[in-house]
Design an enzyme around this catalytic site. Structure first.
Site, PDB file in Angstrom:
ATOM      1  N   ASP A  11      15.351   6.147   3.094  1.00  0.00           N
ATOM      2  CA  ASP A  11      14.408   5.372   2.281  1.00  0.00           C
ATOM      3  C   ASP A  11      14.954   5.099   0.880  1.00  0.00           C
ATOM      4  OD1 ASP A  11      12.963   5.757   4.547  1.00  0.00           O
ATOM      5  OD2 ASP A  11      11.167   6.541   3.577  1.00  0.00           O
TER       6      ASP A  11
ATOM      7  N   ALA B 136       2.084   3.735   3.654  1.00  0.00           N
ATOM      8  CA  ALA B 136       1.994   2.748   4.726  1.00  0.00           C
ATOM      9  C   ALA B 136       3.217   2.805   5.623  1.00  0.00           C
ATOM     10  CB  ALA B 136       1.853   1.358   4.128  1.00  0.00           C
ATOM     11  N   GLY B 137       4.134   3.719   5.329  1.00  0.00           N
ATOM     12  CA  GLY B 137       5.369   3.770   6.108  1.00  0.00           C
ATOM     13  C   GLY B 137       6.366   2.736   5.618  1.00  0.00           C
ATOM     14  N   LEU B 138       6.095   2.154   4.431  1.00  0.00           N
ATOM     15  CA  LEU B 138       6.991   1.117   3.902  1.00  0.00           C
ATOM     16  C   LEU B 138       7.895   1.674   2.796  1.00  0.00           C
ATOM     17  CD1 LEU B 138       4.460  -1.875   3.780  1.00  0.00           C
ATOM     18  CD2 LEU B 138       6.176  -1.401   5.520  1.00  0.00           C
ATOM     19  N   GLY B 139       7.921   2.988   2.673  1.00  0.00           N
ATOM     20  CA  GLY B 139       8.861   3.613   1.736  1.00  0.00           C
ATOM     21  C   GLY B 139       8.478   3.482   0.270  1.00  0.00           C
TER      22      GLY B 139
ATOM     23  N   PRO C 123       0.824  -1.203   0.000  1.00  0.00           N
ATOM     24  CA  PRO C 123       0.000   0.000   0.000  1.00  0.00           C
ATOM     25  C   PRO C 123       0.864   1.261   0.000  1.00  0.00           C
ATOM     26  CG  PRO C 123      -0.411  -1.363   1.961  1.00  0.00           C
ATOM     27  CD  PRO C 123       0.740  -1.965   1.249  1.00  0.00           C
ATOM     28  N   VAL C 124       0.332   2.316  -0.617  1.00  0.00           N
ATOM     29  CA  VAL C 124       1.020   3.610  -0.590  1.00  0.00           C
ATOM     30  C   VAL C 124       0.726   4.265   0.760  1.00  0.00           C
ATOM     31  CG1 VAL C 124       1.084   5.896  -1.670  1.00  0.00           C
ATOM     32  CG2 VAL C 124       0.762   3.869  -3.053  1.00  0.00           C
TER      33      VAL C 124
ATOM     34  N   SER D 248       7.100   5.585  -1.800  1.00  0.00           N
ATOM     35  CA  SER D 248       7.484   6.692  -2.687  1.00  0.00           C
ATOM     36  C   SER D 248       8.971   6.637  -3.024  1.00  0.00           C
ATOM     37  CB  SER D 248       7.083   8.048  -2.131  1.00  0.00           C
ATOM     38  OG  SER D 248       6.906   8.032  -0.763  1.00  0.00           O
ATOM     39  N   ALA D 249       9.788   6.221  -2.050  1.00  0.00           N
ATOM     40  CA  ALA D 249      11.230   6.083  -2.345  1.00  0.00           C
ATOM     41  C   ALA D 249      11.457   4.956  -3.352  1.00  0.00           C
ATOM     42  CB  ALA D 249      12.000   5.800  -1.063  1.00  0.00           C
TER      43      ALA D 249
HETATM   44  C1  MEV Z   1      10.166   7.905   6.791  1.00  0.00           C
HETATM   45  O1  MEV Z   1      10.176   6.598   6.239  1.00  0.00           O
HETATM   46  C2  MEV Z   1      11.276   8.036   7.800  1.00  0.00           C
HETATM   47  C3  MEV Z   1      11.472   9.421   8.404  1.00  0.00           C
HETATM   48  O2  MEV Z   1      12.596   9.315   9.288  1.00  0.00           O
HETATM   49  C4  MEV Z   1      11.715  10.482   7.364  1.00  0.00           C
HETATM   50  C5  MEV Z   1      13.078  10.366   6.673  1.00  0.00           C
HETATM   51  O3  MEV Z   1      13.965   9.630   7.159  1.00  0.00           O
HETATM   52  O4  MEV Z   1      13.256  11.056   5.645  1.00  0.00           O
HETATM   53  C6  MEV Z   1      10.270   9.833   9.245  1.00  0.00           C
END
Ligand code: MEV
Length: 335
Positions: A164, A116-119, A113-114, A121-122
């Site tokens: 990321d 989701a904290g799983l990066g 999923p977009v 976009s990176a």
């Molecule tokens: C986001 O995945 C992680 C953060 O530390 C932002 C970043 O490192 O650029 C919140």
């Protein structure tokens, strides 16, 4: 110039150090087996078409009324994703010193999923850089892809650590060391056994990073102490990981979660999922990524996996089935 290039890149989970890494402290991050796939094709017409058949975008609503289908997309999120793609094309053109823009069709697919904290976009950024540069006949070194990727994230998000984009580029397990050159180090360690829980996220990474920055403006000394503590426990976690001491690693995860709560980036749902994992026997658990919803990780021996997963589901979380330590960005085909 080639006609079609396909590249894939992994998602990631931050084991320790998110947010503090933006302020120069170290972080520990692992790639996962979920990936995004970016296909870049040359078009004869001078236009750019970006589409996705399965990007699970939050806010996409389909309304069915008899024969009529109405679709509504969270355009803000869609446009934000598009800006990563556009900037990725731009930095490659600048790096290669080319000015003429070819007509392109870019197709993005993701099995995570977009937001989701799983990066994601990176991963999209890095895979776009790899595919587009390959299409243009350039073979970029990983170091260059990671550097260009970080540039894109900074342009789109305002502030971003190299974390990321570095993990999407290299895969495996990395220690991020901002300020060093390069700001990451490949870790030859076995990634710990993790369960990944997920709940939809409200804010974007940029918004959560901005929220922490505002807290720091109000309480600079206190927030710096929290950041410093996260940095210290991340260094300690590195030692514990290298010595295979999972119990201590779990305790440090719990501490890291509490410090992230102090920064105001956790949510009730994330806390519930973290607590549920602990009650079911996880050695440690924390939110992972920027927070505000999104993902959490629980460190748990294989024999407890299904128990921990069931417990996270019981409080409303979903499980993202994935192994840690996925391969870095890869040009899959070129022709
Ligand atoms: C986001 O995945 C992680 C953060 O530390 C932002 C970043 O490192 O650029 C919140």
């Amino acid at each position: 110039m080639f006609k079609r290039a396909v590249a894939t890149a992994p998602g990631k989970v931050t084991l320790f150090g998110e947010h503090a890494v933006v302020y120069g402290h170290p972080a520990l991050v692992a790639a996962i087996s979920r990936r995004v796939r970016v296909v870049v094709e040359r078009l004869d017409e001078p236009k750019l078409v970006v589409s996705s058949s399965n990007l699970p975008i939050r806010g996409l609503n389909l309304e069915l009324r008899g024969d009529e289908i109405r679709a509504a997309v969270d355009t803000r999120l869609a446009l934000r994703l598009l800006s990563y793609v556009l900037e990725a094309l731009e930095v490659v053109d600048q790096h290669l010193g080319v000015e003429e823009k070819p007509g392109l069709r870019i197709t993005i697919d993701s099995d995570m999923p977009v937001s989701a904290g799983l990066g994601t976009s990176a991963s999209i950024t890095v895979a776009t850089i790899a595919a587009y540069s390959a299409l243009r006949g350039a073979k970029l070194k990983r170091e260059t892809i990671a550097r260009l990727g970080h540039m894109v994230e900074k342009r789109v998000q305002g502030a971003a650590s190299p974390m990321d984009t570095a993990i999407a580029t290299y895969g495996g397990l990395l220690v991020i060391e901002p300020g060093r050159s390069p700001p990451y180090r490949v870790l030859e360690a076995v990634s710990p056994p993790l369960v990944i829980g997920y709940t939809p996220r409200e804010g974007t990474t940029a918004e959560l990073v901005a929220r922490v920055r505002m807290l720091r403006e109000r309480y600079p000394d206190l927030v710096d102490m929290v950041m410093e503590s996260i940095g210290r426990l991340t260094r300690r976690a590195l030692d514990e990981l290298l010595s295979g001491r999972l119990d201590s690693l779990g305790e440090l995860m719990d501490m890291n979660h509490s410090l992230l709560r102090a920064l105001g980036v956790s949510t009730k749902k994330l806390d519930d999922m973290v607590n549920a994992a602990k009650v079911a026997g996880a050695l440690g658990a924390k939110l992972t990524g920027a927070g505000g919803g999104g993902s959490m990780i629980a460190l748990c021996p294989e024999k407890l996996r299904s128990h921990v997963e069931a417990s996270i589901r019981a409080v409303g979380g979903s499980i993202i089935e994935a192994n840690t330590g996925g391969e870095g960005v890869k040009v899959e085909s070129l022709g």
